[in-house]
Structure formats: C-alpha cells, structure tokens
Design a protein around this motif. Structure first.
Motif, PDB file in Angstrom:
ATOM      1  N   ILE A  39       8.277  -0.362  -2.153  1.00 14.21           N
ATOM      2  CA  ILE A  39       6.646  -0.913  -2.348  1.00 14.21           C
ATOM      3  C   ILE A  39       6.318   0.279  -1.038  1.00 14.21           C
ATOM      4  CG2 ILE A  39       4.901  -1.739  -1.933  1.00 14.21           C
ATOM      5  CD1 ILE A  39       7.161  -4.276  -2.260  1.00 14.21           C
ATOM      6  N   PRO A  40       5.636   1.133  -1.901  1.00  8.79           N
ATOM      7  CA  PRO A  40       4.343   2.094  -0.407  1.00  8.79           C
ATOM      8  C   PRO A  40       4.477   1.683   0.325  1.00  8.79           C
ATOM      9  CG  PRO A  40       3.400   2.204  -2.738  1.00  8.79           C
ATOM     10  CD  PRO A  40       4.649   1.420  -2.630  1.00  8.79           C
ATOM     11  N   ASP A  41       3.836   1.711   2.052  1.00  6.64           N
ATOM     12  CA  ASP A  41       3.142   1.202   2.802  1.00  6.64           C
ATOM     13  C   ASP A  41       1.695   1.024   2.820  1.00  6.64           C
ATOM     14  OD1 ASP A  41       4.676   0.289   4.202  1.00  6.64           O
ATOM     15  OD2 ASP A  41       4.724   1.982   5.660  1.00  6.64           O
ATOM     16  N   LEU A  42       0.624  -0.071   2.335  1.00  4.79           N
ATOM     17  CA  LEU A  42      -0.013  -0.005   2.335  1.00  4.79           C
ATOM     18  C   LEU A  42      -1.268  -0.074   3.170  1.00  4.79           C
ATOM     19  CD1 LEU A  42       0.241  -1.769  -1.183  1.00  4.79           C
ATOM     20  CD2 LEU A  42      -0.631   0.665  -1.335  1.00  4.79           C
ATOM     21  N   LYS A  43      -2.151   0.075   3.524  1.00  5.16           N
ATOM     22  CA  LYS A  43      -2.856  -0.581   4.853  1.00  5.16           C
ATOM     23  C   LYS A  43      -2.956  -1.195   4.493  1.00  5.16           C
ATOM     24  CE  LYS A  43      -4.842   4.631   5.551  1.00  5.16           C
ATOM     25  NZ  LYS A  43      -3.801   5.805   4.320  1.00  5.16           N
ATOM     26  N   PHE A  74      -0.111   3.685  -5.185  1.00  5.87           N
ATOM     27  CA  PHE A  74      -0.521   3.075  -4.689  1.00  5.87           C
ATOM     28  C   PHE A  74      -1.188   4.191  -2.758  1.00  5.87           C
ATOM     29  CE2 PHE A  74      -1.316  -1.045  -6.796  1.00  5.87           C
ATOM     30  CZ  PHE A  74      -2.088   0.305  -7.903  1.00  5.87           C
ATOM     31  N   CYS A  75       0.331   5.298  -2.860  1.00  2.94           N
ATOM     32  CA  CYS A  75       0.698   4.895  -1.629  1.00  2.94           C
ATOM     33  C   CYS A  75      -0.290   5.402  -0.173  1.00  2.94           C
ATOM     34  CB  CYS A  75       1.588   6.230  -1.692  1.00  2.94           C
ATOM     35  SG  CYS A  75       2.311   6.131  -3.259  1.00  2.94           S
ATOM     36  N   SER A  76      -1.656   5.753  -0.892  1.00  2.00           N
ATOM     37  CA  SER A  76      -1.876   5.990   0.072  1.00  2.00           C
ATOM     38  C   SER A  76      -3.894   4.922   0.022  1.00  2.00           C
ATOM     39  CB  SER A  76      -2.603   7.436   0.248  1.00  2.00           C
ATOM     40  OG  SER A  76      -3.485   7.637  -1.216  1.00  2.00           O
ATOM     41  N   SER A  77      -3.171   3.679  -0.654  1.00  2.00           N
ATOM     42  CA  SER A  77      -4.689   2.681  -0.462  1.00  2.00           C
ATOM     43  C   SER A  77      -4.005   2.364   0.639  1.00  2.00           C
ATOM     44  CB  SER A  77      -3.963   2.336  -1.761  1.00  2.00           C
ATOM     45  OG  SER A  77      -3.942   3.159  -3.206  1.00  2.00           O
ATOM     46  N   SER A  78      -5.499   1.408   1.282  1.00  2.00           N
ATOM     47  CA  SER A  78      -5.820   0.752   1.598  1.00  2.00           C
ATOM     48  C   SER A  78      -5.846  -0.621   0.786  1.00  2.00           C
ATOM     49  CB  SER A  78      -7.090   0.951   2.384  1.00  2.00           C
ATOM     50  OG  SER A  78      -7.606  -0.336   2.640  1.00  2.00           O
TER      51      SER A  78
END
Length: 384
Positions: free
Chosen positions: A46-50, A114-118
């Motif tokens: 899971i990508p790091d979400l903000k 969603f990688c760059s999503s907050s």
C-alpha cells in the motif's frame, strides 16, 4: 495443492514493521508455511498516504466501513445477476467472475493511484460515484432484460402446457376448419386418449346435424388428442353439453389468422431482442464486475492503511499481507497468527476467543484480533 482445499476467502492483514517490513513479511511467511502450508501468501503493498489528524483518521475509519459495505453489496449484485443471466452452473459463473477479476493484489495496483494523495482527500467520492453508477446502470439494464425475458416466458408458457389452455397457433391450419359458412362451424375437441374409441363411435350422434366423418386428429400430447368436428351452428350448445358427459372437452377457439400471425411475430421479435441484448449485457456485466471488484479491493486497502496507523501509530511502518487460507487448517492458521502477534495487544491475552467487537467496526461485524484483519469473501453468489 488440490483445488478443494483452497478457500474463496482471503484475509488481508497487517502487522507493524520489525527492523524492516521485509522481516515482518518473512516471519509471517515462514510461520504459515512451516506447518503444511496453512495459507498461500503474498505481500500487499500500500503506498504511503499522507496522514491527517487522529480525529480525521477515526472519521475515515467509519466512512470506509460504510463504503466497504456498499461496494461489496454492488459487487455481489453484479455477480448474482451474471449468474441469473448466464443460467449456468453456479461454480462456472464463480470461476468466470474471479478469472475475470484477476489476482487480488494485482487488482489493487491496477487503477486509482493514491501514492501522492493525502488521506482526507483520497477519492472516496470518486469510488462511491463510480460504484453508485454501476449500481444504477445495473438496475436499469436488469429491469429491461427481465421484462423481455418475462414476456417471452409468458408466451412460451402459452405455447406449452395442456391442450386445454395452450396456444394452438402452431398446431392448427386453415384447412382444418370450415370457414365463412353461414350454417356450418368447426369445433376443436380435446379427447382423452383412453376415451378415443368412444369418440370415434359417438361423435356423429352426440347431437343432430353433425357432419359425418368430419373429425380428424390434428395433434396429440401425452394424454389427449386434439380433434376437429364440423356441425351446424344451431346444434353447437347441444353438442357441447352431450360431449361433456363423455369427458370430451370442447375448446373455446375461433380460427383467426391475423391474431395467430401476430402472436408468432411477437414471439419471434422477443426472442430476437433477447438474443441481441444477451451478448452486450454479459460483456457489460464482466467489465463492471471487474470495475466494482477493483474499487472494493481499494477500499479494503484504504481500511488496512487507516486501521494500521490507528493501531500501530506513527511514523507509518507496517506490512500488509494477503493470505488465502486452506479450508482444512483455518483454525490452526488463526492460532499461528495469534502467537505471532499477541504481543501487539496487552488486552489480547484476556480475549483468546477473540470475538469482541470494537467501536467503529461493529458495522461490518468484524471480529477483533491483535493484528489488523479484514476478510475478503469472494464467494459472491447466493446459492438458492
């Protein structure tokens, strides 16, 4: 391993990173494969979400639970309707859907990135809108197709069934009737096979003015013959009355070529329409099953992320893993996982049977374990 021991159920779990997340993964994999392959495992990245504030996360946890239930219901509706449309053996449909759905961890990487999503701007609305659209389209398409199917079935029913009620359009011909006569009329009579000899002996004398040798067998089903007989119009009531005593049933029927032609055309039209709609409908169901399924796995991934941060704290450091349990050893797998992760939760020791609900999760009646756990039940069909 043989197919019979595989479940159509997956467990999506997460545990905190040890020294590294890779180590967490290796430890789980070793523990579950040491005892006769308790499960088939894969990493679920899971990508790091903000991450926003704690309040935001708690709110998201509830929202995601609702979204999860909604998306799952749509996935199941599409799958179930696919089974209804294909009228095929249920297991074949299930295979068809999941082959089409592909491997779960690939599904997650397949779309909305969603990688760059907050986290508080993750496109919940995007998922909801997309799946809601599928739900609405399904209702409209199913209603149109079911209507067509229903009308066709009614007509088919009219063309089957007993000789007393079924449509005779395909059975009788113009030459079976005396038409356009001022004095004569042809009746259709249902004669039970057991009484046929009586019919042959009696029909000419059941009333006055029956035309001799005017009766032929036009059709038969299992129990009866359909016969015609011609007589004078004024003797009809008398004839009907007498026939009934012998169990010969006069059928109420007027030969009308236009009507019969219209019936046949309607049947052909509906049958052609149904065939025309079938292919595009099945394609639509496959594509949208896949879409809804991908959205569902996304929601599960987001839930794992949110719950992991809530449970294990910041900085974000956990490994999500997808397990496909073997049917026969599920209880053993639970025990192995419990031993691996009971240290995560001081209260876990007190609830070894591990069925307590925790606030926020009661929506999905989720069981509570010391690790983050979501079930993905891919048994999508209700067996009726």
């Amino acid at each position: 391993q043989d197919k019979g021991t595989k479940m159509t159920e997956f467990w999506l779990i997460s545990a905190p990173g040890e020294k590294t997340c890779q180590q967490t993964w290796e430890k789980l994999h070793a523990a579950t494969t040491k005892h006769n392959n308790l499960s088939t495992n894969s990493k679920f990245n899971i990508p790091d979400l903000k991450v926003g504030t704690l309040d935001v996360l708690v709110g998201l946890s509830d929202e995601l639970a609702k979204l999860d239930a909604f998306v799952e219901s749509v996935v199941k509706k599409v799958a179930q309707y696919m089974a209804d449309v294909l009228e095929d053996s249920k297991d074949k449909v299930q295979e068809n859907l999941l082959a089409n759905g592909g491997v779960l961890e690939q599904q997650w990487q397949a779309e909305y990135k969603f990688c760059s999503s907050s986290l508080d701007t993750v496109p919940f609305l995007f998922i909801f809108k997309g799946v809601n659209q599928i739900d609405n389209d399904l209702k409209a398409r199913a209603s149109a197709y079911n209507n067509l199917k229903g009308n066709l079935q009614n007509l088919e029913r009219k063309n089957a069934g007993s000789l007393l009620t079924r449509s005779l359009a395909d059975i009788v011909k113009k030459e079976d009737f005396v038409l356009d006569s001022e004095y004569l009329v042809t009746l259709l009579v249902i004669v039970p096979k057991l009484n046929y000899n009586d019919w042959v002996k009696q029909y000419e004398t059941l009333a006055e003015m029956v035309v001799p040798r005017s009766s032929n067998v036009l059709f038969e089903d299992q129990d009866s013959y359909l016969c015609n007989v011609t007589l004078f119009r004024k003797a009809v009531d008398d004839f009907k009355h007498k026939a009934r005593e012998y169990k010969f049933m006069v059928r109420d029927f007027q030969y009308n070529e236009e009507e019969m032609k219209a019936d046949k055309e309607e049947m052909n039209r509906l049958s052609t329409d149904k065939k025309k709609q079938f292919g595009p409908l099945v394609r639509w169901l496959k594509v949208n099953f896949s879409e809804a399924f991908i959205a569902w796995i996304h929601v599960k991934a987001l839930r794992v992320f949110v719950e992991s941060v809530l449970r294990y704290g910041l900085p974000v450091n956990f490994q999500a893993m997808l397990l496909q349990p073997n049917k026969k050893t599920m209880k053993k797998l639970r025990e192995v996982l419990y031993d691996l992760y009971k240290h995560l939760d001081s209260s876990a020791a007190a609830i070894i049977d591990a069925t307590m609900d925790i606030p926020g999760l009661n929506l999905s009646q989720q069981e509570y374990y010391p690790y983050v756990y979501y079930k993905i039940d891919c048994n999508l069909l209700e067996f009726k």
